[in-house]
Design a protein around this motif. Structure first.
Motif, short mmCIF file in Angstrom:
data_model
loop_
_atom_site.label_atom_id
_atom_site.label_comp_id
_atom_site.label_asym_id
_atom_site.label_seq_id
_atom_site.Cartn_x
_atom_site.Cartn_y
_atom_site.Cartn_z
N UNK A 186 -13.41 -86.54 69.35
CA UNK A 186 -14.54 -87.11 70.10
C UNK A 186 -14.18 -87.33 71.56
N UNK A 187 -12.98 -87.80 71.81
CA UNK A 187 -12.53 -88.00 73.19
C UNK A 187 -12.33 -86.66 73.91
N UNK A 188 -11.80 -85.66 73.19
CA UNK A 188 -11.66 -84.34 73.78
C UNK A 188 -13.02 -83.84 74.23
N UNK A 189 -14.02 -84.02 73.38
CA UNK A 189 -15.37 -83.56 73.70
C UNK A 189 -15.91 -84.29 74.93
N UNK A 190 -15.77 -85.59 74.95
CA UNK A 190 -16.35 -86.37 76.06
C UNK A 190 -15.63 -86.10 77.38
N UNK A 191 -14.31 -85.90 77.34
CA UNK A 191 -13.58 -85.69 78.59
C UNK A 191 -13.69 -84.27 79.12
N UNK A 192 -14.27 -83.35 78.33
CA UNK A 192 -14.49 -81.99 78.81
C UNK A 192 -15.92 -81.78 79.30
N UNK A 193 -16.71 -82.84 79.34
CA UNK A 193 -18.07 -82.75 79.88
C UNK A 193 -18.03 -82.86 81.40
N UNK A 194 -18.97 -82.17 82.06
CA UNK A 194 -19.10 -82.34 83.50
C UNK A 194 -19.49 -83.79 83.79
N UNK A 195 -19.00 -84.31 84.91
CA UNK A 195 -19.29 -85.70 85.25
C UNK A 195 -19.38 -85.86 86.77
N UNK A 196 -19.88 -87.00 87.19
CA UNK A 196 -20.06 -87.25 88.62
C UNK A 196 -19.42 -88.57 89.00
N UNK A 197 -18.68 -88.56 90.11
CA UNK A 197 -18.06 -89.77 90.63
C UNK A 197 -18.37 -89.86 92.12
N UNK A 198 -18.96 -90.96 92.54
CA UNK A 198 -19.29 -91.18 93.96
C UNK A 198 -20.10 -90.01 94.54
N UNK A 199 -21.01 -89.49 93.73
CA UNK A 199 -21.90 -88.44 94.20
C UNK A 199 -21.36 -87.03 94.09
N UNK A 200 -20.11 -86.86 93.69
CA UNK A 200 -19.52 -85.54 93.56
C UNK A 200 -19.38 -85.16 92.09
N UNK A 201 -19.76 -83.91 91.76
CA UNK A 201 -19.72 -83.45 90.38
C UNK A 201 -18.41 -82.70 90.10
N UNK A 202 -17.81 -82.98 88.95
CA UNK A 202 -16.58 -82.34 88.52
C UNK A 202 -16.81 -81.67 87.17
N UNK A 203 -16.29 -80.46 87.00
CA UNK A 203 -16.47 -79.71 85.76
C UNK A 203 -15.11 -79.41 85.13
N UNK A 204 -14.71 -80.13 84.10
CA UNK A 204 -13.46 -79.85 83.41
C UNK A 204 -13.41 -78.40 82.93
N UNK A 205 -12.23 -77.81 82.93
CA UNK A 205 -12.10 -76.39 82.63
C UNK A 205 -10.86 -76.11 81.80
N UNK A 206 -10.81 -74.92 81.20
CA UNK A 206 -9.63 -74.48 80.48
C UNK A 206 -8.55 -74.07 81.46
N UNK A 207 -7.32 -74.15 81.01
CA UNK A 207 -6.20 -73.71 81.83
C UNK A 207 -5.26 -72.86 80.98
#
Length: 261
Positions: A40-61
């Protein structure tokens, strides 16, 4: 220890959830726990999110993937508070925060200003300060000399996943063959064959090894009802059941079927 107010934005602990808002995310995926982080945490932490108006998209490495930038560190003020993967932050453990890399990715951090290095496990999101790419724990930061420097230019390199470091030989082989292990937090696959003899399974494994670089064939051994082994060839690495079905239809594989590892 004197630190600027901006540094407090560099850590993604439980308080950061107060100003996280969602960004668009198109894929539905199935995730597995790693031993450190629940599914469940893996799923939630791989979702796109926004902090202080900037969007971040977690990705594979991939193993061997590198990035350069600024590293900072965080310590006593956050000790014992929750990190993004649900653990309590331990300033004496070798962990770090990264804005987009998956939880439990193992990373070598090298201080380019003094040559010191250490290995950390990603268990948090951050740092949210321009130019900074990783926020190290106190223990890791001390090994890098950040306790004296505050921040430093660093190079970070992916060494493994799920809290495990790939062997130097495996990493060197992957580089030589221009292949790499890619983190996949999903367990969907397609069975492309089943054989009584291991040799037959190996033929299919080689056949599907280069069909698409996103997917990797594996051989799984199962006991038959009569006790004789049955070797199944699975093509793994699909983001979802839908993606696996699309692959099966595209390559016209009526005898294949979807599996979950």
């Amino acid at each position: 220890m004197r630190r600027s107010a901006m540094l407090f934005l560099s850590v993604a602990v439980v308080l950061s959830s107060l100003f996280f808002t969602g960004c668009a995310s198109k894929k539905k995926m199935a995730y597995r726990g790693t031993g450190h982080t629940s599914a469940a945490r893996q799923r939630s932490t791989m979702r796109a999110y926004k902090v202080c108006g900037k969007c971040y998209t977690p990705t594979y490495v991939e193993v061997g993937q590198k990035m350069k930038g600024i590293s900072s560190w965080y310590g006593p003020n956050f000790h014992g508070k929750y990190t993004s993967n649900g653990e309590r932050y331990n300033m004496y453990a070798r962990t770090a925060a990264h804005k987009t890399w998956p939880m439990d990715t193992m990373v070598r951090v090298t201080n380019l200003q003094n040559g010191k290095s250490t290995i950390v496990r990603i268990n948090d999101r951050g740092p949210f300060v321009r130019g900074r790419i990783i926020d190290c724990s106190y223990a890791a930061g001390k090994e890098l000399g950040l306790d004296r420097m505050g921040i430093a230019k660093v190079q970070i390199e992916v060494l493994g996943f799920a809290g495990k470091v790939e062997s130097p030989a495996a990493i060197a082989k992957a580089r030589k063959n221009k292949t790499s292990t890619r983190v996949r937090l999903t367990n969907f696959g397609v069975q492309v064959g089943a054989f009584r003899k291991y040799e037959g399974a190996k033929v299919f494994e080689r056949r599907y090894a280069h069909i698409d670089p996103r997917y990797k064939p594996i051989i799984r051994k199962f006991p038959d009802v009569n006790g004789a082994p049955l070797y199944r060839v699975w093509l793994m690495g699909f983001d979802s059941e839908g993606e696996a079905r699309e692959f099966k239809a595209h390559y016209n594989m009526p005898g294949a079927f979807i599996v979950r590892n």
